[in-house]
Scaffold this active site. Structure first.
Site, PDB file in Angstrom:
ATOM      1  N   ASP A 173      38.030  45.676  31.418  1.00  0.00           N
ATOM      2  CA  ASP A 173      38.810  46.871  31.739  1.00  0.00           C
ATOM      3  C   ASP A 173      40.217  46.680  31.182  1.00  0.00           C
ATOM      4  O   ASP A 173      40.633  45.568  30.872  1.00  0.00           O
ATOM      5  CB  ASP A 173      38.810  47.157  33.237  1.00  0.00           C
ATOM      6  CG  ASP A 173      39.328  46.009  34.074  1.00  0.00           C
ATOM      7  OD1 ASP A 173      39.940  45.098  33.498  1.00  0.00           O
ATOM      8  OD2 ASP A 173      39.129  46.021  35.291  1.00  0.00           O
ATOM      9  N   ASP A 204      29.765  48.969  37.373  1.00  0.00           N
ATOM     10  CA  ASP A 204      30.293  47.664  37.786  1.00  0.00           C
ATOM     11  C   ASP A 204      30.883  47.824  39.168  1.00  0.00           C
ATOM     12  O   ASP A 204      31.324  48.912  39.540  1.00  0.00           O
ATOM     13  CB  ASP A 204      31.386  47.173  36.830  1.00  0.00           C
ATOM     14  CG  ASP A 204      32.735  47.826  37.153  1.00  0.00           C
ATOM     15  OD1 ASP A 204      33.549  47.172  37.845  1.00  0.00           O
ATOM     16  OD2 ASP A 204      32.964  48.985  36.759  1.00  0.00           O
TER      17      ASP A 204
END
Length: 378
Positions: free
Chosen positions: A91, A266
């Site tokens: 990320d 996720d």
């Protein structure tokens, strides 16, 4: 290398596919365990792989602060640093910056904040995020964006989404300038407002990305809003690109995401809950520290094939939890990660066999819950 996404089958909105990377293939819908600091807490990479995971998530923000880019480059990249040779998605750091609250200041340029580790003043922007993620060797790089908080007014969400779009263009430009051979995903923002999600999707698809994430959900909004936003947004995303729902979630959320066309998920939930003694089983959740498990010699879940269920009783896991033994957290984590992967395997099989909605009904029946309504079909 550029990922290859093969959409093999659809059953309703549910999609069955395969992501192919230089480092291996990932069957979708897929769940990615979270390895924030370059480790899935308490697990060796071999143990994580044993649970069925094919791709991991790493955290750009935290790995930038510790150990830093130089240490990472000394090892080669994050794969070599943590000894995980499968694909990794990182990320961009946007959500972590959002989580810092009062110790950060967001401007058009980027984000000024104090390092939560030592208090130093530091700055992160789209360009820096792209550079860090290149050094990490991420197979999937996420654009730098601002996670719109909830609740937010339409005006606030619009301003945030428009800045994220400008940051998306900057991320794309710098990613290309760095000649990164890997993949860049855009992130759709816009809060709970469908018209803003429309603008975000249009802007991102005009820029062009290798995949598209739906961000800014699971930040406190009601489940009905999350489902509504997904039902509205997913059909507008390119059919031939993977779709990723960020930071979600509970087993029910994965099922509902797949019902609405999501390919990738996720969440820290399986690992964090494992350390707190909340264990996922076929019928729901077992709280292992409850006294009822002290004398229960049966495994956690008779349907589970994980190392924990094959070798240990609820009584033993209860004992480890009560004594705060590290092994308890490890065995719990193995089980929860395997539960999530078994769930995804069951979902993929159901789509393959054209019986996904039947699977959904059975999934909720085992939990004694009603199936949530599904809105418009794509």
């Amino acid at each position: 290398m550029k990922l290859k996404f093969d959409l093999k089958k659809k059953n309703g909105n549910a999609r069955r596919g395969q992501l192919t990377f230089e480092r291996g293939t990932v069957q979708t819908p897929a769940f990615m365990p979270v390895g924030t600091y370059g480790t899935v807490k308490g697990m060796t990479p071999e143990e994580v792989k044993e649970t069925g995971a094919e791709i991991l998530l790493g955290n750009t923000f935290h790995l930038w602060l510790r150990p830093g880019q130089e240490v990472m480059k000394m090892h080669g990249d994050l794969h070599d640093f943590m000894n995980w040779q499968g694909p990794i998605l990182t990320d961009s750091g946007g959500f972590q910056v959002f989580s810092l609250g009062d110790i950060r200041k967001i401007t058009e340029e980027g984000v000024h904040f104090r390092n939560p580790v030592n208090g130093d003043k530091i700055f992160m922007d789209a360009e820096k995020s792209m550079e860090i993620q290149k050094d990490l060797g991420s197979d999937i790089v996420m654009i730098f964006d601002e996670c719109t908080p909830y609740p937010a007014t339409h005006a606030e969400a619009k301003k945030s989404m428009e800045m994220s779009l400008r940051w998306a263009q900057r991320s794309r430009d710098h990613f290309d300038k760095l000649e990164n051979p890997n993949n860049l995903f855009g992130i759709v923002q816009g809060g709970v407002y469908e018209d803003l999600r429309d603008v975000s999707v249009k802007g991102l698809t005009e820029i062009g990305f290798d995949g598209y994430a739906v961000g800014g959900l699971a930040v406190g909004e009601p489940k009905e809003d999350m489902h509504r936003v997904l039902e509205h947004t997913c059909p507008q995303l390119p059919e031939d690109k993977p779709r990723y729902l960020m930071g979600v979630g509970k087993p029910e959320d994965l099922v509902e995401g797949v019902r609405r066309g999501i390919d990738m998920f996720d969440c820290v939930m399986p690992t964090r809950n494992a350390r707190n003694g909340h264990l996922f089983v076929t019928g729901g959740v077992i709280k292992i520290r409850n006294a009822t498990h002290k004398t229960d010699t049966t495994p956690l879940d008779p349907h589970c094939d994980c190392y924990t269920c094959k070798n240990y009783s609820k009584s033993y896991l209860h004992h480890l939890d009560r004594c705060n033994e590290i092994l308890g957290a490890r065995l719990n984590t193995i089980h929860n990660l395997r539960y999530y992967q078994r769930l995804m395997e069951s979902i993929r099989k159901a789509i393959d066999e054209d019986r996904f909605e039947q699977f959904v009904e059975e999934f909720y029946a085992r939990r004694n819950r009603e199936v949530p309504p599904l809105g418009k079909q794509a």
